[in-house]
Each structure stands twice: as C-alpha cells, then as structure tokens.
Motif scaffolding. Structure first.
Motif, PDB file in Angstrom:
ATOM      1  N   ASP A 247       0.802  -1.223   0.000  1.00  0.00           N
ATOM      2  CA  ASP A 247       0.000   0.000   0.000  1.00  0.00           C
ATOM      3  C   ASP A 247       0.837   1.277   0.000  1.00  0.00           C
ATOM      4  N   THR A 248       2.023   1.222   0.594  1.00  0.00           N
ATOM      5  CA  THR A 248       2.814   2.450   0.749  1.00  0.00           C
ATOM      6  C   THR A 248       4.202   2.385   0.133  1.00  0.00           C
ATOM      7  N   GLU A 249       4.636   1.197  -0.278  1.00  0.00           N
ATOM      8  CA  GLU A 249       6.018   1.048  -0.735  1.00  0.00           C
ATOM      9  C   GLU A 249       6.135   0.424  -2.123  1.00  0.00           C
ATOM     10  N   VAL A 250       5.039   0.361  -2.858  1.00  0.00           N
ATOM     11  CA  VAL A 250       5.049  -0.156  -4.232  1.00  0.00           C
ATOM     12  C   VAL A 250       4.291   0.830  -5.111  1.00  0.00           C
ATOM     13  N   LEU A 251       4.870   1.171  -6.261  1.00  0.00           N
ATOM     14  CA  LEU A 251       4.248   2.080  -7.214  1.00  0.00           C
ATOM     15  C   LEU A 251       4.347   1.476  -8.605  1.00  0.00           C
ATOM     16  N   VAL A 252       3.227   1.385  -9.309  1.00  0.00           N
ATOM     17  CA  VAL A 252       3.197   0.859 -10.668  1.00  0.00           C
ATOM     18  C   VAL A 252       3.404   2.012 -11.650  1.00  0.00           C
ATOM     19  N   THR A 253       4.218   1.774 -12.679  1.00  0.00           N
ATOM     20  CA  THR A 253       4.570   2.814 -13.648  1.00  0.00           C
ATOM     21  C   THR A 253       4.360   2.316 -15.070  1.00  0.00           C
ATOM     22  N   ALA A 254       4.459   3.248 -16.014  1.00  0.00           N
ATOM     23  CA  ALA A 254       4.382   2.899 -17.437  1.00  0.00           C
ATOM     24  C   ALA A 254       5.749   2.392 -17.886  1.00  0.00           C
ATOM     25  N   GLY A 255       6.044   1.175 -17.499  1.00  0.00           N
ATOM     26  CA  GLY A 255       7.339   0.581 -17.793  1.00  0.00           C
ATOM     27  C   GLY A 255       8.431   1.111 -16.889  1.00  0.00           C
ATOM     28  N   ALA A 256       9.611   0.479 -16.997  1.00  0.00           N
ATOM     29  CA  ALA A 256      10.746   0.939 -16.203  1.00  0.00           C
ATOM     30  C   ALA A 256      11.234   2.301 -16.668  1.00  0.00           C
ATOM     31  N   THR A 257      11.045   2.622 -17.943  1.00  0.00           N
ATOM     32  CA  THR A 257      11.516   3.905 -18.449  1.00  0.00           C
ATOM     33  C   THR A 257      10.831   5.063 -17.735  1.00  0.00           C
ATOM     34  N   GLU A 258       9.516   4.963 -17.529  1.00  0.00           N
ATOM     35  CA  GLU A 258       8.841   6.020 -16.774  1.00  0.00           C
ATOM     36  C   GLU A 258       9.285   6.020 -15.318  1.00  0.00           C
ATOM     37  N   ALA A 259       9.508   4.849 -14.761  1.00  0.00           N
ATOM     38  CA  ALA A 259       9.959   4.783 -13.369  1.00  0.00           C
ATOM     39  C   ALA A 259      11.286   5.513 -13.198  1.00  0.00           C
ATOM     40  N   ILE A 260      12.203   5.313 -14.148  1.00  0.00           N
ATOM     41  CA  ILE A 260      13.495   6.004 -14.094  1.00  0.00           C
ATOM     42  C   ILE A 260      13.286   7.508 -14.202  1.00  0.00           C
ATOM     43  N   ALA A 261      12.465   7.922 -15.167  1.00  0.00           N
ATOM     44  CA  ALA A 261      12.208   9.350 -15.352  1.00  0.00           C
ATOM     45  C   ALA A 261      11.594   9.961 -14.104  1.00  0.00           C
TER      46      ALA A 261
ATOM     47  N   TYR B 163      25.515   3.364 -20.746  1.00  0.00           N
ATOM     48  CA  TYR B 163      24.242   3.343 -20.049  1.00  0.00           C
ATOM     49  C   TYR B 163      23.100   3.366 -21.051  1.00  0.00           C
ATOM     50  N   TYR B 164      21.970   2.803 -20.620  1.00  0.00           N
ATOM     51  CA  TYR B 164      20.722   2.868 -21.381  1.00  0.00           C
ATOM     52  C   TYR B 164      20.429   4.326 -21.702  1.00  0.00           C
ATOM     53  N   ASP B 165      20.086   4.611 -22.960  1.00  0.00           N
ATOM     54  CA  ASP B 165      20.105   5.995 -23.417  1.00  0.00           C
ATOM     55  C   ASP B 165      19.136   6.926 -22.685  1.00  0.00           C
ATOM     56  N   SER B 166      18.051   6.397 -22.129  1.00  0.00           N
ATOM     57  CA  SER B 166      17.115   7.292 -21.442  1.00  0.00           C
ATOM     58  C   SER B 166      17.700   7.860 -20.153  1.00  0.00           C
ATOM     59  N   TYR B 167      18.719   7.216 -19.583  1.00  0.00           N
ATOM     60  CA  TYR B 167      19.304   7.732 -18.349  1.00  0.00           C
ATOM     61  C   TYR B 167      19.804   9.164 -18.544  1.00  0.00           C
ATOM     62  N   ALA B 168      20.562   9.366 -19.605  1.00  0.00           N
ATOM     63  CA  ALA B 168      21.150  10.675 -19.849  1.00  0.00           C
ATOM     64  C   ALA B 168      20.069  11.733 -20.055  1.00  0.00           C
TER      65      ALA B 168
END
Length: 387
Positions: free
Chosen positions: A90-104, A123-128
C-alpha cells in the motif's frame, strides 16, 4: 524564432539510435538484432489474463494512481519470496508505465538542478535524457573490458563522488554490456552510498535473465533499503514489452516522492495489463527457469557465430545482448560499422558509442540482441559469415 524550439537541456539528444537502426532494418530487409524486444509473445495464459480483465471490465477505466492492489501485492510478494525484501504494497510499491517512466519519475523527483548523478557508462540511453530533464549533471563511471567481462573500477567510482553527488544510478544485470555485478562489487557500492549518504536508483529489469552468477538486489545490503529506489518491469521477464508495466519499490518517503512526479507524466496506464502481470508474477519457478535456459542457448548460438565471423565476443552474464569488439575485423568506428552492416551482410546492430559520454571509449564496441527466434539467429549468423 530567436531561440531553437527544443529545450536546451535536450538539445544533445536527437532521434534515438534504435529508431534509426530499426528504420534501416526495414528499408534493407535486414535481420534486426538492434532493438531489444522479442519476436514472439509471452505466455498464452498471461495474454488470456489481459483479455479476461478487459472483458470483465477490470482496468478499462482509470486504475488507482499507485497501481491496482492485485499487482502491488504481487510485486511485494515477489520481492519477499525471491530476495527477502519486505515491502508494504500500500505504501512502498508504485506501478509505472514501464521501467523507463519509473526512471524518469525517480530522477525528476529526487534530483534538483546542480545535483550530480553517477551513472555506469555505457548506459541505457534514457538515463542521460532523464538526468538532463531533471537539471542534474551526469557523471559517468566507465565499465571497461577485463578478460571476458566489463568491470566496475571501484576506485574510479569513489573518486567520482563529490559534495554535489545526489545519487548513483545503477543497472545490473547491465545493458548493454551484459555484466552482472558481483556481491563484492555491490557491497562496495552500498558501503560508499552509506558512507557518503547517497541515494541509489537501481534498474533491475533483467533480474530474471542471469545466465552466469546471480542477481542480488542492492537493497538487500546493510543500510540500503532506506536509501534505494528499486525499479523493474514485466516487459523483459514475460515478453510483453508493448504493455509497458513497470514498478518501483522503496520506503514510503521515496515512493511518495517518485509518485509525486509520476502522476504528472502518465498519471496511470495499462489497467487490464496490470491485472495480467499480477498473475504472471505468480507463475511457477519452471517458467522463469525455462525462460533463462532458452535465452542462454540463444546467447551461446549468437556468441559462437559472432566469434566465428571474426568479432571479439564478451559473452554476457545476463540480459538480452552480446557486446562485441570490431577491431579484430580491422574496424574501429562502431557507428560507421553499424550503418554499413546492413548493406554488407543484411544484419542490424547497435553501436555502443551512443551509450557513452566518452564516445572514444565505446567506439569499437557493437551490441547484438539475441532475444529472437532460433531460426532468426541462425539466419543472422549465416549472414554474418559473409564478413
């Protein structure tokens, strides 16, 4: 206009290399071993779970902001059963639109202008791009070849930390090199994070695709659960990359921070798919073992073929990708090599240089994806023989 339309923070980022190389594959009829997506769908039972959710009216309207309870519970159970990490769904899990959105969302939430973010290069290009959008300063620490794997120089990592360092952006199993950080390497990173009071954002999307060694979440090390944002997703594990279902596990304070940014990105996404992924995470161990064994065989098929074609091959410990050195072929420019490769033998790959700040460090390395049907890989190996 007196100013270019694109925000200056993104000015260095053009069309992604994946779009360019995929278009080249289509125009030349080449075997596409560039972008890392499977060419077959995942388990039929999981697909049917999504269809059932749609038909039953579950998730067709906006799902809850943090994600549907069934998926958050499944993620928490997965972390506890696999790694002994206990999270409150309930407080420590968040669902995102893929890992890319989670990173952003994590970087937008946790990084302020002027903060430094250490990332393992390549590094995976979205990191930068995400560090740039957050206004942070990217500080690359380069993984370098040592024998048959790319390794992390812990002294270089320690030297990269300054008073402005906010967090370490970690990725293991590592894309694109295929390196799986060892227990000793992770322990050293964890000790440094605790000593210097740093946050860690860790991308673990290939957690179930480890062929040699083991995946150890950095959140399991002393002092790390309270300072780690762990990210994973369903795409790589269940071969439904188009569903874009990812998740974050972290303390309530860190999860709330990431959600504060995430809610203004997609708000919510993939309602019916969330129910399906909740079922997928409860598949028996035999599924995960079969997936790993199948991809290990494909890794070996492609790695052997690349070696026979004259590449130096870094056989990956995990992920979807084989990294090669093109210098034994008399080549040094990976970008030029990849652009010419479809015309030379009808195969598409990705140059490592685009994943580096220090382009010269990545210039001779090229990445090939092996998450394809066996017959496709056999065809690619035959074509590569023309080199």
């Amino acid at each position: 206009m007196t100013r270019p339309p694109l925000n200056r923070r993104l000015a260095e980022f053009g069309t992604t290399i994946f779009a360019e190389m995929s278009a080249l594959a289509l125009s030349t009829g080449s075997v596409n071993l560039g972008q890392g997506f499977p060419d077959t769908d995942g388990p039929e039972a999981v697909a049917e779970a999504a269809v059932r959710a749609i038909r039953d009216g579950r998730g067709n309207q906006y799902p809850p902001g943090p994600g549907v309870p069934e998926l958050r519970t499944a993620v928490a159970d997965h972390q506890r059963e696999r790694y002994g990490l206990v999270y409150d769904p309930d407080t420590e899990v968040l669902v995102t639109a893929g890992a890319t959105e989670a990173i952003a969302a994590a970087l937008l939430a946790l990084v302020e202008p002027g903060d430094e973010v250490i990332a393992l290069e390549p590094y995976y290009d979205s990191y930068a791009a995400c560090v740039a959008m957050a206004g942070g300063t990217r500080v690359p620490v380069t993984l370098r070849p040592d024998g048959d794997r790319f390794v992390l120089d812990l002294d270089e990592l320690r030297a990269a930390v300054t008073d402005r360092t906010r967090l370490i952006l970690l990725n293991t199993p590592h894309n694109p090199t295929g390196t799986v950080l060892t227990r000793d390497e992770l322990a050293a990173v964890a000790a440094l994070a605790v000593e210097r009071d740093l946050l860690v954002v860790t991308d673990e999307v290939y957690e179930h695709l480890v062929f040699d060694g083991e995946h150890i979440p950095i959140a399991t090390f002393p002092g790390m659960r309270e300072r780690t944002v762990t990210i994973s997703s369903a795409g790589k594990t269940f071969s439904f990359t188009g569903w874009k279902i990812g998740w974050v596990t972290a303390t309530p304070e860190l999860t709330t921070a990431v959600r504060s940014a995430k809610q203004y990105l997609t708000f919510v996404s993939g309602g019916p798919f969330q129910y399906a992924v909740a079922e997928a995470l409860r598949l028996p161990d035999s599924y995960f073992t079969a997936l790993r064994d199948d991809l290990r065989a494909k890794r070996d098929l492609l790695s052997d073929g690349l070696a026979q074609a004259g590449f130096r091959v870094f056989r990956p410990q995990g992920t979807y990708f084989v990294t090669t050195d093109i210098r034994p072929l008399g080549e040094r420019d990976g970008i030029g090599f990849c652009r010419a490769l479809p015309g030379r033998c009808g195969v598409v790959a990705i140059p490592h240089a685009v994943f580096y700040d220090h382009r010269e460090q990545g210039a001779p390395f090229v990445r090939f994806a092996f998450c394809k049907r066996t017959e496709v890989l056999q065809d690619a190996v035959k074509r590569l023989g023309a080199l």
